[in-house]
Scaffold this motif. Structure first.
Motif, mmCIF file in Angstrom:
data_model
loop_
_atom_site.group_PDB
_atom_site.id
_atom_site.type_symbol
_atom_site.label_atom_id
_atom_site.label_comp_id
_atom_site.label_asym_id
_atom_site.label_seq_id
_atom_site.Cartn_x
_atom_site.Cartn_y
_atom_site.Cartn_z
ATOM 1 N N ASN A 27 0.810 -1.215 0.000
ATOM 2 C CA ASN A 27 0.000 0.000 0.000
ATOM 3 C C ASN A 27 0.846 1.270 0.000
ATOM 4 O O ASN A 27 0.332 2.358 -0.052
ATOM 5 N N ALA A 28 2.174 1.115 0.114
ATOM 6 C CA ALA A 28 3.041 2.285 0.228
ATOM 7 C C ALA A 28 3.037 3.072 -1.079
ATOM 8 O O ALA A 28 3.289 2.535 -2.143
ATOM 9 N N PRO A 29 2.767 4.354 -1.015
ATOM 10 C CA PRO A 29 2.729 5.145 -2.242
ATOM 11 C C PRO A 29 4.105 5.455 -2.806
ATOM 12 O O PRO A 29 4.242 5.735 -3.977
ATOM 13 N N THR A 30 5.155 5.429 -1.947
ATOM 14 C CA THR A 30 6.506 5.746 -2.405
ATOM 15 C C THR A 30 7.451 4.661 -1.919
ATOM 16 O O THR A 30 7.181 3.987 -0.932
ATOM 17 N N VAL A 842 10.328 -1.634 4.265
ATOM 18 C CA VAL A 842 8.925 -1.300 4.034
ATOM 19 C C VAL A 842 8.567 -0.054 4.836
ATOM 20 O O VAL A 842 9.258 0.302 5.790
ATOM 21 N N LYS A 843 7.494 0.592 4.449
ATOM 22 C CA LYS A 843 7.005 1.758 5.161
ATOM 23 C C LYS A 843 5.650 1.419 5.761
ATOM 24 O O LYS A 843 4.701 1.103 5.040
ATOM 25 N N LEU A 844 5.569 1.462 7.089
ATOM 26 C CA LEU A 844 4.341 1.144 7.801
ATOM 27 C C LEU A 844 3.401 2.342 7.774
ATOM 28 O O LEU A 844 3.814 3.469 7.465
ATOM 29 N N PRO A 845 2.122 2.135 8.105
ATOM 30 C CA PRO A 845 1.185 3.262 8.188
ATOM 31 C C PRO A 845 1.727 4.350 9.109
ATOM 32 O O PRO A 845 2.307 4.071 10.157
ATOM 33 N N GLY A 846 1.549 5.586 8.703
ATOM 34 C CA GLY A 846 2.095 6.697 9.469
ATOM 35 C C GLY A 846 3.474 7.111 8.991
ATOM 36 O O GLY A 846 4.112 7.967 9.603
ATOM 37 N N GLY A 847 3.957 6.449 7.923
ATOM 38 C CA GLY A 847 5.265 6.803 7.382
ATOM 39 C C GLY A 847 6.435 6.282 8.180
ATOM 40 O O GLY A 847 7.551 6.790 8.065
ATOM 41 N N ILE A 848 6.211 5.254 9.009
ATOM 42 C CA ILE A 848 7.282 4.699 9.844
ATOM 43 C C ILE A 848 8.118 3.744 9.021
ATOM 44 O O ILE A 848 7.593 2.821 8.388
ATOM 45 N N ASN A 849 9.413 3.964 8.998
ATOM 46 C CA ASN A 849 10.327 3.079 8.285
ATOM 47 C C ASN A 849 10.510 1.774 9.046
ATOM 48 O O ASN A 849 10.611 1.758 10.270
ATOM 49 N N SER A 850 10.585 0.674 8.311
ATOM 50 C CA SER A 850 10.782 -0.618 8.964
ATOM 51 C C SER A 850 11.473 -1.579 8.002
ATOM 52 O O SER A 850 11.574 -1.314 6.798
ATOM 53 N N GLU A 851 11.960 -2.662 8.559
ATOM 54 C CA GLU A 851 12.621 -3.703 7.783
ATOM 55 C C GLU A 851 12.062 -5.057 8.205
ATOM 56 O O GLU A 851 11.852 -5.312 9.387
#
Length: 894
Positions: A27-30, A842-851
Motif C-alpha cells: 500500500n506504500a505510495p513511495t 517497508v514503510k508502515l502506516p504513518g510513514g514509519i520506516n521498517s525492515e
C-alpha cells in the motif's frame, strides 16, 4: 518423540510475522527508505575511501596509491567493510555481514573463523584492543551481538603485520565502533524462529528458579553456606566428620535442580533489541556522539544424539547410548559508546556487556560393555551455565601535527563462568533373570558407582584482563610512513571445580528405586547414613596468568610508482603460568611456566602491474600460545560438542612461519578476481587427542605434536550484474545480481619422527612418551578441511533495501581429534549447507520506516556427524539431526 515440525507449518509461522509489513509495503505510495539503507554521507565517504578504522598503528593505506578502493590500496591482504558496505549486505549483525568476506566462515552462535582454521588461529579486536570471549572456554567472541548500526567499519586482515599481536594464525577481525553517528536514530526489533527438530517437539527441562527465563538466577543456585565454608576450610572432605558432610548434603537445592521434566511441545525462539544513537555540537569545531544497543534472546535447541565409543573398531561399539538433550539459551547484550571529536582529535569510550546463560536437561539410555554386560544404563543430567563479559575501552587518536599522530588505548575486561549444580544421576537395569536379580527388570540406583551413581559439581571461573597500547606515526611524505608502538596485556584467571558424589552402603531395594529428589531427600540422607565423596583431586583450584609486553617498528612506503612495501618487526615477551592452589595445605604447589620472547618479522610487497591488476608477496613469523582452558589440569564439559575435556599443563607455544603469493584483479568497485597460494610451517602445533579406558570413559585433551606443514590455494570472485539493460520495467532499473564465490584447497601434514617426544596431561615422571604414541606421521591437522566452498547468489536493489540471497557452503570431512590408541582419527563431516536470507525495507502506516527479514537455514537438512571409521565400520561419537530453522523479524526505525 512427537512428529517433526514440517516445513509447511514453519512457513505458516513466518508468514504470520511478515504479512503485516508486506501488506503495508503493497500500500506504500513511495519506495520505503529504511535504516538498513546507507545514508548519503556514508555513501560519499565509502566512495572517497574515507573509512573510520581504529587499529594499532597508522592508517591502513599508503596515501600515494591513487584509488579509493581500500582493499586494493592497502599494503596488506585486507577486506574492509565501511558503514555503507555493511548496510548493503542486508544483514542486521556483523557476523551476518562477514559472510560475504572471502575466507571467513560463520559457525553456530555467531563465531567467525578466518580461513576455516578454527578457534585457535582467529583473533578479534574492538577498536584495536583485545576483545575477549564471554565464554572463557573459547578464544573468540560471537560477533552476532554487534548490530550493524553501531559499527563504522569491519577490517579483516589475512597477512600479518607487526602492529598486530603476535598470536596471528589465520587472521584478525577488527571492529571499529562509530564515534559520532551521522544522524540520530532509534530502532526497535522483534523476531521469532522455529526449528524442525526442536520447536513444538519433545524435550527435557527442570524447574530451577522462577527467574531462569531472564538468564539470571534468583540466588537459589548459590553455593550453600556450609559447602562454601568447607571450600574455605582447607580440610579435605575425606577428613570431615560424617555428620558435617550430611549437613552439607541437606543444604543442597534438591527437587528444583534434580527432577527432570518432559515437555511435549517446546516453545519457539524469541528475540528483541533496541538500537539508538545521537550526536550534538560541542564548541566551534567539536562533536559529541553516543550510541546504545541492548538485546535479549531466548532460544531452545534439542539434539537427539547417538553417542558411541569403541576400543576395537573391528567390533561393535562397546558403549552406545541415545541421549535427548535440551538447551535453553538466554542471551542479554548491551553496548554503550561515547565519542568526542575536537577538530582532528578523536576519543572513543566503548562499553560492552554480554551475558549468555545455558539451562540444560538431558536423558540418555544405553549400554556399556565395560561395566555390567547386558545392562541398561539410564542417565539424567541437569545443569546451569552462566557466562558473562564486561569490557570497557578508551581510545584516543590525536593529530600532533601535519605529519605526526599518536594513538593511545587502554581497556579492562572481566569474564566469568559459573556452573553451579551440575547434577548427574545414573540408574541401572541389569536385565538378569529375576531368580538371580529380584530387580533385574527395574532401574535402581544403589549410590555405589557400580549399580548407580549421583554427583553434583560446582564450578567457578573469573578472569581479569588489563590492556594498554601506544602508537606513534610520522609521515615523511605522502608515500612513506614510519610507525613505532608498544602494547601491554595482563590476564589473570582463577578456576575452581569441586565434584562430589553421594555414597551409601547397603541401601534398601525400595529406596534404590526412588526418583532423584526422594533418593537424596533429607530423610533418606539421615535414615540411611549417606555421605559425600570428593572426586575433585588434590588441586580443585588453579590460578593462571599471562603477561605480554610488546614493541614494534614498521615502515610503509611506495618505493616507486606501483611498488609498495609494508615491513616491520615485533618483539614480544610473554610470561604464562598455571599454578595449582594448595587448598588442602599439602605443602606442594605445582607450577608450570612458559617464559618466552620472540622476534616476529613481517613484510608484504605489492606490485601494481596495471590499473586494477596487482601482485602481492608476503612472509611472516607468528606464534600461537596455548589457551588457559588447554593448560589448566581440570576437566570441563564443552556444551557445544557435548564432550568431556581435560587440560594439559605441559603445553608449549607454537611457532608459525607464513608465506603467501597473490594475484588480484579489481574489475570495479567491490568487484574482483583473486588467486592465492599459501604455505605455513608450524613448530609444536597444539593438537587434540582422545583417550579411552576399559570402561569406555572418553576424555579429550591437548598435546604438542612435533611439527606440521600446511599449504594450499584459494580463488575468489565477486561480481555484480546490473539488470537495467534486461528490461525497461521499473523493477529492473535499480536491481543487480550479486555473485560471490570462493574455493580453498588446503593440505596439511604432521611430521612425527622416531625420536620425537610429547608430554600428555597424564605424564608424571620418567622418560617422555614417544610422539608416535599419540600422532601418526602424515596425518592432517585437526580442524582442517581439504576443501572449502562458499557461494552466494543474490538479487538486490541499489536504491533501497531489498535483498534476496542464497548461501551455499561446503566443507569436506575434517579431523576433530586424534583417535585413541592410534585408532583412526575422529572426524566431522560438515557437508553441504544451503541457506536463504531475504530482507525488505517497508514503510508502515504513518510513514514509519521498517525492515522485514526472513531466513531459512539448513534447508537441505544436513546432519551433524562425528565418527571413527575402519573398513566401512563406523563408530559415532556424536550423530544428530540439526534440523531446518525458519526465522522472521521486524525492525522499526524512528
Amino acid at each position: 518423540m512427537s512428529q517433526p515440525l514440517n516445513m509447511a507449518r514453519l512457513l505458516l509461522i513466518s508468514t504470520a510475522v511478515v504479512a503485516p509489513a508486506a501488506m503495508a509495503q503493497n500500500n506504500a505510495p513511495t519506495p520505503p527508505v529504511t535504516s538498513g539503507t546507507p545514508t548519503q554521507a556514508e555513501e560519499a565517504d565509502a566512495q572517497a575511501g574515507r573509512v573510520d578504522v581504529s587499529i594499532p598503528g597508522s592508517d591502513i593505506i599508503v596515501t600515494g596509491r591513487r584509488t579509493s578502493n581500500i582493499s586494493q590500496a592497502a599494503p596488506q591482504v585486507v577486506n574492509l567493510l565501511s558503514a555503507a558496505d555493511i548496510k548493503r549486505t542486508g544483514e542486521g549483525d556483523i557476523a551476518g555481514s562477514l559472510q560475504r568476506v572471502t575466507g571467513l566462515s560463520v559457525v553456530s552462535g555467531g563465531y567467525v573463523y578466518v580461513r576455516g582454521l578454527g578457534d585457535r588461529y582467529s583473533l578479534a579486536l574492538l577498536n584495536g584492543s583485545p576483545l575477549p570471549s564471554p565464554e572463557p572456554l573459547k578464544r573468540v567472541v560471537p560477533l552476532d551481538i554487534f548490530p550493524t548500526s553501531v559499527i563504522a567499519s569491519t577490517l579483516v586482515q589475512k597477512s600479518y603485520s607487526a602492529n598486530f599481536p603476535g598470536e596471528f594464525g589465520g587472521g584478525v577481525i577488527n571492529l571499529t565502533t562509530k564515534a559520532i553517528p551521522v544522524e540520530s536514530y532509534l530502532e526497535l526489533s522483534v523476531g521469532s524462529s522455529a526449528n524442525t527438530e526442536t520447536s513444538g517437539q519433545l524435550g527435557y527441562t527442570y524447574y530451577g528458579a522462577k527467574s531462569d527465563w531472564t538468564g539470571f538466577d534468583d540466588s537459589s543456585r548459590d553455593v550453600p553456606p556450609l559447602l562454601a565454608q568447607a571450600f574455605k576450610s582447607g580440610t579435605p572432605f575425606a577428613n570431615m566428620p560424617r555428620t558435617d558432610l550430611q549437613a552439607i548434603s541437606m543444604q543442597f537445592l534438591n527437587a528444583k535442580t534434580s527432577v527432570l521434566q518432559r515437555t511435549n511441545s517446546l516453545p519457539f525462539n524469541f528475540s528483541g533489541s533496541l538500537n539508538a544513537g545521537t550526536s550534538m555540537d560541542v564548541g566551534s569545531d567539536g562533536r559529541l556522539g553516543m550510541i546504545l544497543t541492548a538485546s535479549y534472546s531466548n532460544k531452545w535447541r534439542t539434539r537427539d544424539t547417538l553417542q558411541q565409543a569403541s576400543i576395537d573398531l573391528s567390533q561393535a561399539p562397546g558403549k552406545s547410548a541415545q541421549q535427548v538433550n535440551t538447551d535453553n539459551e538466554v542471551t542479554v547484550n548491551a553496548l554503550f559508546g561515547v565519542g568526542l571529536e575536537l577538530g582532528d582529535q578523536k576519543i572513543r569510550w566503548t562499553n560492552v556487556y554480554i551475558r549468555d546463560t545455558l539451562k540444560r536437561g538431558a536423558l540418555s539410555l544405553g549400554r556399556n560393555d565395560g561395566a555390567i554386560a547386558g545392562a541398561d544404563y539410564m542417565k539424567q543430567n541437569t545443569a546451569w551455565y552462566e557466562r558473562q563479559l564486561i569490557d570497557t575501552q578508551l581510545v584516543g587518536e590525536f593529530k600532533l601535527g601535519d605529519a605526526l599522530s599518536l594513538d593511545l588505548r587502554g581497556g579492562y575486561a572481566n569474564s566469568q563462568r559459573e556452573a553451579p549444580y551440575e547434577r548427574e544421576f545414573e540408574y541401572v537395569r541389569t536385565n538378569r533373570d529375576l531368580s538371580v536379580d529380584p530387580v533385574g527388570d527395574r532401574f535402581v540406583n544403589a549410590l555405589n558407582r557400580q549399580r548407580g551413581d549421583a554427583s553434583i559439581t560446582f564450578s567457578d571461573l573469573n578472569e581479569d584482563l588489563w590492556s594498554a597500547g601506544a602508537d606513534l606515526s610520522y609521515k615523511f611524505s605522502s608515500d612513506v610512513t614510519l610507525t613505532t608502538g608498544y602494547a601491554f596485556s595482563d590476564t589473570k584467571r582463577t578456576s575452581s571445580r569441586y565434584e562430589l558424589h553421594f555414597d551409601a552402603t547397603n541401601l534398601p531395594i525400595s529406596v534404590q528405586q526412588l526418583r532423584p529428589d526422594y533418593l537424596l531427600s533429607d530423610a533418606s540422607i539421615q535414615l540411611y547414613d549417606m555421605t559425600l565423596l570428593d572426586f575433585s583431586g588434590n588441586y580443585p583450584v588453579y590460578d593462571a596468568a599471562l603477561r605480554v609486553h610488546a614493541g614494534y617498528g614498521q615502515a610503509k612506503a611506495e618505493l616507486v610508482p606501483g611498488l609498495t612495501v609494508d615491513a616491520g618487526v615485533r618483539y614480544e615477551k610473554g610470561q604464562q603460568s598455571v599454578t595449582g592452589v594448595d587448598v588442602y595445605n599439602t605443602g606442594v604447589t605445582p607450577v608450570n611456566r612458559i617464559d618466552k620472547s620472540y622476534w616476529l618479522p613481517a613484510a608484504t610487497i605489492t606490485f601494481e602491474a596495471s590499473k586494477g591488476l596487482q601482485f602481492r608477496l608476503s612472509g611472516s613469523k607468528t606464534i600461537a600460545r596455548p589457551q588457559f582452558r588447554e593448560l589448566i589440569a581440570q576437566p570441563y564439559i564443552d556444551t557445544d560438542s557435548n564432550r568431556f575435556y581435560r587440560g594439559n599443563p605441559f603445553l608449549q607455544d607454537s611457532r608459525l612461519w607464513n608465506a603467501e603469493a597473490r594475484a588480484e584483479w579489481y574489475m570495479g568497485r567491490d568487484e574482483r578476481l583473486t588467486l592465492a597460494g599459501f604455505w605455513k610451517k608450524i613448530d609444536n602445533p597444539i593438537e587434540t587427542y582422545t583417550t579411552i579406558n576399559d570402561k569406555y570413559d572418553v576424555t579429550t585433551s591437548f598435546a604438542n605434536a612435533p611439527e606440521a606443514t600446511l599449504y594450499g590455494a584459494e580463488i575468489e570472485a565477486q561480481k555484480y550484474l546490473p539488470l537495467d539493460g534486461w528490461s525497461d520495467g521499473a523493477f529492473f532499473q535499480s536491481r543487480r545480481i550479486v555473485l560471490i564465490g570462493n574455493y580453498t584447497y588446503t593440505k596439511s601434514k604432521l611430521k612425527v619422527g622416531a625420536n620425537d617426544t610429547t608430554v600428555p596431561y597424564s605424564y608424571t615422571t620418567g622418560e617422555l612418551p614417544a610422539a608416535s604414541d599419540y600422532f601418526r606421521d602424515g596425518s592432517p591437522l585437526t580442524g582442517q578441511s581439504d576443501h572449502l566452498v562458499n557461494f552466494q547468489l543474490g538479487l538486490e536493489d541499489t536504491d533501497k533495501l531489498s535483498q534476496q540471497t542464497l548461501l551455499l557452503t561446503y566443507a569436506s570431512p575434517r579431523v576433530t581429534s586424534r583417535g585413541p590408541n592410534l585408532q583412526p582419527d575422529i572426524k566431522e563431516k560438515p557437508g553441504l549447507t544451503l541457506d536463504f536470507v531475504a530482507r525488505q525495507g517497508v514503510k508502515l502506516p504513518g510513514g514509519i520506516n521498517s525492515e522485514v527479514k526472513f531466513e531459512a537455514r539448513n534447508i537441505t537438512g544436513r546432519k551433524f556427524q562425528e565418527f571413527q571409521e575402519l573398513d566401512g565400520n563406523k563408530v559415532f561419537y556424536n550423530k544428530y539431526k540439526i534440523g531446518t530453522t525458519i526465522a522472521a523479524s521486524l525492525t522499526v526505525a524512528f
